[in-house]
Motif scaffolding. Structure first.
Motif, PDB file in Angstrom:
ATOM      1  N   CYS A  20      53.006  11.953   1.099  1.00 60.69           N
ATOM      2  CA  CYS A  20      52.193  11.732   0.631  1.00 60.69           C
ATOM      3  C   CYS A  20      52.478  11.611  -0.875  1.00 60.69           C
ATOM      4  O   CYS A  20      53.268  12.591  -1.906  1.00 60.69           O
ATOM      5  CB  CYS A  20      51.068  12.856   0.814  1.00 60.69           C
ATOM      6  N   THR A  21      52.587  10.482  -1.984  1.00 62.54           N
ATOM      7  CA  THR A  21      52.292  10.156  -2.678  1.00 62.54           C
ATOM      8  C   THR A  21      51.571   9.335  -4.056  1.00 62.54           C
ATOM      9  O   THR A  21      51.189   7.883  -3.189  1.00 62.54           O
ATOM     10  CB  THR A  21      53.981   9.608  -2.993  1.00 62.54           C
ATOM     11  N   SER A  22      51.043  10.079  -5.198  1.00 66.12           N
ATOM     12  CA  SER A  22      50.915   8.881  -5.570  1.00 66.12           C
ATOM     13  C   SER A  22      50.065   8.854  -7.263  1.00 66.12           C
ATOM     14  O   SER A  22      50.781   9.860  -7.542  1.00 66.12           O
ATOM     15  CB  SER A  22      48.975   8.651  -4.991  1.00 66.12           C
ATOM     16  N   GLU A 217      47.796   2.955   0.848  1.00 67.34           N
ATOM     17  CA  GLU A 217      47.429   4.843   0.220  1.00 67.34           C
ATOM     18  C   GLU A 217      45.870   5.033   1.136  1.00 67.34           C
ATOM     19  O   GLU A 217      46.087   7.034   0.929  1.00 67.34           O
ATOM     20  CB  GLU A 217      46.340   4.454  -1.592  1.00 67.34           C
ATOM     21  N   GLU A 220      47.880   6.949   3.827  1.00 73.92           N
ATOM     22  CA  GLU A 220      48.284   8.026   3.429  1.00 73.92           C
ATOM     23  C   GLU A 220      47.284   9.598   3.347  1.00 73.92           C
ATOM     24  O   GLU A 220      47.385  11.025   3.734  1.00 73.92           O
ATOM     25  CB  GLU A 220      48.556   8.638   2.112  1.00 73.92           C
ATOM     26  N   LYS A 223      46.620  10.166   7.430  1.00 71.83           N
ATOM     27  CA  LYS A 223      47.504  11.558   7.653  1.00 71.83           C
ATOM     28  C   LYS A 223      47.543  12.894   6.973  1.00 71.83           C
ATOM     29  O   LYS A 223      47.295  13.467   8.286  1.00 71.83           O
ATOM     30  CB  LYS A 223      48.612  10.554   7.310  1.00 71.83           C
ATOM     31  N   TYR A 224      46.829  12.846   5.707  1.00 74.48           N
ATOM     32  CA  TYR A 224      46.912  14.456   5.756  1.00 74.48           C
ATOM     33  C   TYR A 224      45.374  14.787   6.362  1.00 74.48           C
ATOM     34  O   TYR A 224      46.420  15.750   6.688  1.00 74.48           O
ATOM     35  CB  TYR A 224      46.511  14.498   3.943  1.00 74.48           C
ATOM     36  N   LEU A 272      46.297  12.442  -3.755  1.00 72.95           N
ATOM     37  CA  LEU A 272      45.541  11.979  -2.651  1.00 72.95           C
ATOM     38  C   LEU A 272      44.295  12.300  -3.068  1.00 72.95           C
ATOM     39  O   LEU A 272      43.601  11.096  -2.476  1.00 72.95           O
ATOM     40  CB  LEU A 272      45.868  12.838  -1.471  1.00 72.95           C
TER      41      LEU A 272
END
Length: 302
Positions: A20-22, A217, A220, A223-224, A272
């Motif tokens: 997870c990246t943002s 995004e 993600e 998903k989290y 996120l």
């Protein structure tokens, strides 16, 4: 800085998936610097000089009028209960804090109207007084998510910037009111908190309130949230909608109502967006609707 809030942030990050990246700096109800606990509540102090009625001159009021008209039109078209009262905007100001909040008018019962308006003001000020440091600059706006003769659902949102903070913390908070008896409604008052609700939540529709995220995004974020255990989510939901995020609502979980769904907000890692909202249609959780709460059943049965 409150140690418990730091622990919450760290525990939240421990769930964070490696992929997870943002780069977005957006909403936060548990972030450091501007959030605090164990502060003496000041919600019931007299703030008359700091409060001004603002019916037509701010963005919140204009947005509110459109929302109210849409709610009324939708209710009439679908035979849903129509609100029998109006809503105007008030503004509370103190140092660097600006809070826009609603006030109901023309309810037809002055005592109940006064009780509800005091509840609305106390609720949002209690949240701010208990969870925002005195040196923070804060501006909160609101939107009316549901307005019927039985229910009023309010969403507060805004940005708090603490002195010396690395980034601003965006606030997400709600107040739901039973107009019939003039009381605040929490998530556990209207739905049974169990595995069925959690399953419906995880299958719910993710809502990008500010349309900031790409499809990747959003994936993600979903998903989290799906990685958080059902048992943990039950704990979050059980404390939902309390302004006391130090002791009761330690995961800053809040909900609001619409004409056909309940929306639940949970915290997620800062990368996120710090919080995420998922909509659950009432028809998917009918077995969870509390029998005692007839005001919510009116939205389902009509």
């Amino acid at each position: 800085m409150n140690k418990k809030i730091i622990a919450i942030s760290l525990l939240s990050l421990s769930f964070f998936m490696a992929g997870c990246t943002s780069n977005k700096d957006v909403k936060s109800t548990s972030a450091n610097v501007s959030i605090q606990g164990n502060k003496t509540p000041q919600a019931q102090q007299s703030n008359t000089d700091n409060t001004t009625k603002n019916v037509t001159t701010n963005d919140t009021s204009s947005q509110e009028k459109v929302t109210n008209n849409q709610n009324a039109e939708t209710a009439q078209q679908s035979n849903k209960p129509v609100a029998t009262y109006g809503v105007v905007s008030n503004v509370y100001k103190k140092q660097n804090i600006i809070i826009n909040y609603p006030e109901i008018i023309n309810l037809g019962d002055n005592n109940k109207q006064s009780t509800i308006n005091q509840l609305i003001k106390n609720d949002v000020l209690s949240y701010v007084n208990n969870n925002i440091t005195q040196d923070a600059a804060l501006e909160l706006k609101y939107s009316i998510k549901l307005q019927t003769s039985d229910l009023l659902s309010i969403n507060y949102y805004g940005v708090a910037m603490g002195k010396g903070a690395a980034h601003p913390n965006n606030i997400f908070y709600t107040t739901n009111i039973n107009i019939k008896n003039g009381t605040k409604i929490r998530l556990s008052d209207v739905v049974k908190i169990d595995q069925n609700l959690i399953n419906a939540f995880k299958k719910g529709q993710y809502i990008d309130l500010e349309a900031k995220y790409t499809k990747a995004e959003e994936a993600e974020i979903v998903k989290y949230v799906n990685s958080v255990s059902n048992n943990d989510l039950i704990k979050y939901f059980s404390g939902a909608d309390s302004a006391d995020i130090e002791n009761i609502n330690q995961w800053s979980t809040f909900s609001y109502l619409t004409k056909d769904s309940i929306v639940i907000s949970v915290i997620v890692p800062h990368a996120l967006g710090d919080h995420a909202e998922f909509s659950i249609e009432y028809e998917n959780i009918q077995s969870n609707i509390s029998d005692k709460d007839s005001v919510l059943k009116t939205l389902i049965n009509n």
